[in-house]
Write an enzyme that holds these catalytic residues in place. Structure first.
Site, PDB file in Angstrom:
ATOM      1  N   CYS B 136       0.832  -1.206   0.000  1.00 40.48           N
ATOM      2  CA  CYS B 136       0.000   0.000   0.000  1.00 40.48           C
ATOM      3  C   CYS B 136       0.867   1.257   0.000  1.00 40.48           C
ATOM      4  O   CYS B 136       1.502   1.569   1.011  1.00 40.48           O
ATOM      5  CB  CYS B 136      -0.907  -0.006   1.226  1.00 40.48           C
ATOM      6  SG  CYS B 136      -1.907   1.483   1.374  1.00 40.48           S
ATOM      7  N   CYS B 139      -0.445   4.033   2.409  1.00 42.66           N
ATOM      8  CA  CYS B 139      -0.157   3.799   3.834  1.00 42.66           C
ATOM      9  C   CYS B 139       1.315   4.002   4.156  1.00 42.66           C
ATOM     10  O   CYS B 139       1.654   4.635   5.151  1.00 42.66           O
ATOM     11  CB  CYS B 139      -0.506   2.369   4.224  1.00 42.66           C
ATOM     12  SG  CYS B 139      -2.088   1.816   3.649  1.00 42.66           S
ATOM     13  N   ASP B 140       2.164   3.431   3.336  1.00 46.10           N
ATOM     14  CA  ASP B 140       3.571   3.291   3.735  1.00 46.10           C
ATOM     15  C   ASP B 140       4.531   4.122   2.894  1.00 46.10           C
ATOM     16  O   ASP B 140       5.741   4.113   3.157  1.00 46.10           O
ATOM     17  CB  ASP B 140       3.980   1.809   3.652  1.00 46.10           C
ATOM     18  CG  ASP B 140       3.057   0.921   4.487  1.00 46.10           C
ATOM     19  OD1 ASP B 140       2.467   1.434   5.452  1.00 46.10           O
ATOM     20  OD2 ASP B 140       2.915  -0.260   4.164  1.00 46.10           O
TER      21      ASP B 140
END
Lengths: 113, 306
Positions: B136, B139-140
Site C-alpha cells: 500500500c 499507507c507506507d
C-alpha cells in the site's frame, strides 16, 4: 483523521498509566489508511469479545506516538499500523502492517490469554 | 453447540453481500452477514471512490462501506464480523455455517467473499511484510521519502500506486513480467514518462533478501534466465487478485481453474440454495457497481422463491 470507536490515547502519560494499571493492553497506532482500517475494525469487535483486554488507539502522527514508534521492538517497521501488545506493563508482541482477524486472535491467544 | 436459524446467510460483507442483505432484510427475510474481517470488502480499503453513481465528489472507500453497512443494519441485518468460520455445509436443504461453537443454519446462502491481493509466494515476502515489503503506497509511501523503491507489477493498481510513490521517492524501479504494461495507457504513460522511473521488462522476482537497511530483489530475466540483484529501500507488490474461495474448496461447488465460482445469470451455483455474487464468481468485470448488481440479483431470486 481517524474514525474509530476505540478510545484514543492522547499522551505518553496516558499509555504509561494504562499499562501500569491494567494487565492486558493492545494498542493500534496508525491512520485511517487502507492497511489500518481493517485492524481498527477488528480491534473494535474484539474489544467486546475480550473485555479483560484494554484495546486503544494512538494517532500515528501525534508527537506522543514516539512512545510506540521508538520502541526497540518496532525498529525497522515500515508498514502501518504498528500494533503493540502489553502484559503487566511489558511489551509482549508487536506487529507491523495489516493483520487478519485470525492473526490478531492468534496473537491474543498466544500472549494475552 | 448453539444453533441459530436464519432465512439467509451471506458470507462476505463487501458490496455484493451488503447489497443482497439490504434487499433481503428489507423484504423481511432474517439475514445474517458473516465476514472474517470488517464490513466493506475491498471498498473499505480504497482511498477514494470516484466512479460510484450518486456521489458527485469522490467518497472515501471506508465511508461508502460504512454507509452500506449502516443501511443494512437499518433493515435489521445481523452481522458476525471478525469471525473465523470453522465449518461449512452447502449440500442439502439446510446450509450450515459454524463459527467457533455456534452453528448458523439457513435455507439459502450467498457466497460473496470477494478476492484478495495475490501474494507472490517468494521467499522473503511474508517475512519482511511491513519492514521492507509493502502492499500500500498510500499507507507506507512516506517511510520511503527520498529513497529508492521497487514496484512489482504492471497493472492498474501497480501504476496508480506508483504515481503516488513518485511524488515521494528518489527513484522507482518497476519489475514487470511482460514487455508492456497492462494498466490503462493514461496512467501507465505518466509513470513511464517520469524521469525517476526505470522499468525492468520481462523480469519476475524470485526472492527478497534484507541486507542491513536495504532490500534486495533477486529477479529473473524471463528471456535469458539470468538472475539480477536489485537493491532498494523498499518493495511494493501489486500482483493482481485471487478469489477468496478457500472456504469452499472442499465442497462440491463448481469452481473455475482459477478457483472462481461458476454461476448462471441468476447468481445460482450448481448447488441448490447456494448463490455466489461479486468478485468471487466467474465474470469479466469486477467493479463495486457490478458486485452490487450481482448481490441484488441473488437477493431478488431468493426473495421470489419465498
Amino acid at each position: 483523521m481517524l474514525q474509530t470507536k476505540l478510545t484514543t490515547l492522547q499522551s505518553k502519560q496516558e499509555l504509561t498509566d494504562l499499562i501500569s494499571k491494567n494487565e492486558k493492553v493492545a494498542v493500534c497506532c496508525g491512520r485511517m489508511g487502507p492497511m489500518c482500517i481493517p485492524v481498527y475494525g477488528i480491534f473494535e469487535v474484539y474489544e467486546e469479545k475480550y473485555p479483560d483486554i484494554k484495546f486503544r488507539n494512538m494517532d500515528f502522527d501525534t508527537p506522543d506516538a514516539d512512545i510506540i514508534k521508538k520502541l526497540p521492538e518496532c525498529r525497522g517497521f515500515n508498514g502501518l499500523p504498528f500494533t503493540v501488545y502489553y502484559r503487566n506493563g511489558k511489551v509482549v508482541k508487536t506487529t507491523t502492517s495489516i493483520q487478519s482477524a485470525k492473526q490478531i486472535k492468534d496473537i491474543i491467544e498466544e500472549v494475552l490469554s | 453447540m448453539d444453533n441459530k436459524q436464519f432465512d439467509l446467510i451471506i458470507i462476505g460483507a463487501g458490496p455484493a453481500g451488503l447489497a443482497a442483505a439490504i434487499y433481503t432484510s428489507r423484504a423481511s427475510l432474517s439475514t445474517l452477514v458473516i465476514d472474517e474481517s470488517m464490513a466493506g470488502g475491498q471498498v473499505k480499503t480504497t482511498h477514494q471512490v470516484a466512479n460510484y453513481p450518486g456521489f458527485v465528489d469522490p467518497i472515501p472507500g471506508h465511508e461508502l462501506a460504512s454507509n452500506m453497512r449502516k443501511q443494512a443494519e437499518r433493515f435489521e441485518t445481523k452481522f458476525e464480523l471478525a469471525a473465523e468460520i470453522t465449518d461449512i455445509q452447502l449440500v442439502g436443504p439446510e446450509k450450515v455455517v459454524t463459527i467457533d461453537n455456534v452453528s448458523y443454519t439457513a435455507k439459502n446462502i450467498i457466497i460473496a467473499t470477494g478476492s484478495s491481493p495475490r501474494l507472490l509466494n517468494v521467499p522473503g515476502e511474508v517475512e519482511y511484510k511491513g519492514s521492507g515489503v509493502s502492499y500500500c503506497a498510500t499507507c507506507d509511501g512516506e517511510f520511503y521519502k527520498d529513497k529508492d523503491v521497487t514496484v512489482i507489477g504492471g497493472g492498474n493498481s501497480a501504476m496508480e500506486e506508483s504515481l503516488l510513490l513518485l511524488q515521494l521517492v528518489k527513484s522507482l524501479t518497476v519489475i514487470h513480467q511482460f514487455d508492456e504494461l497492462q494498466a490503462e495507457k493514461i496512467t501507465a504513460n505518466k509513470v513511464v514518462n517520469n524521469a525517476k522511473t526505470r522499468i525492468l521488462w520481462s523480469h519476475e522476482p524470485r526472492e527478497f533478501i534484507k541486507d542491513k537497511d536495504k532490500m534486495i530483489t533477486l529477479a529473473e530475466n524471463l528471456k535469458t534466465k539470468e538472475i539480477i540483484r536489485l537493491g532498494s529501500d523498499g518493495i511494493f507488490i501489486f500482483a493482481g487478485m485471487v478469489p477468496n474461495t478457500g472456504l469452499v474448496k472442499n465442497t462440491p461447488l463448481n469452481l473455475s481453474e482459477q478457483c472462481y465460482i461458476f454461476t448462471n445469470e441468476n447468481m445460482e451455483t450448481n448447488l441448490d440454495g447456494v448463490y455466489a455474487a461479486g468478485d468471487v464468481r466467474v465474470k469479466k468485470y469486477r467493479q463495486i457497481t457490478t458486485a452490487i448488481g450481482d448481490g441484488t440479483i441473488a437477493a431478488l431470486n431468493i426473495i421470489q422463491k419465498g
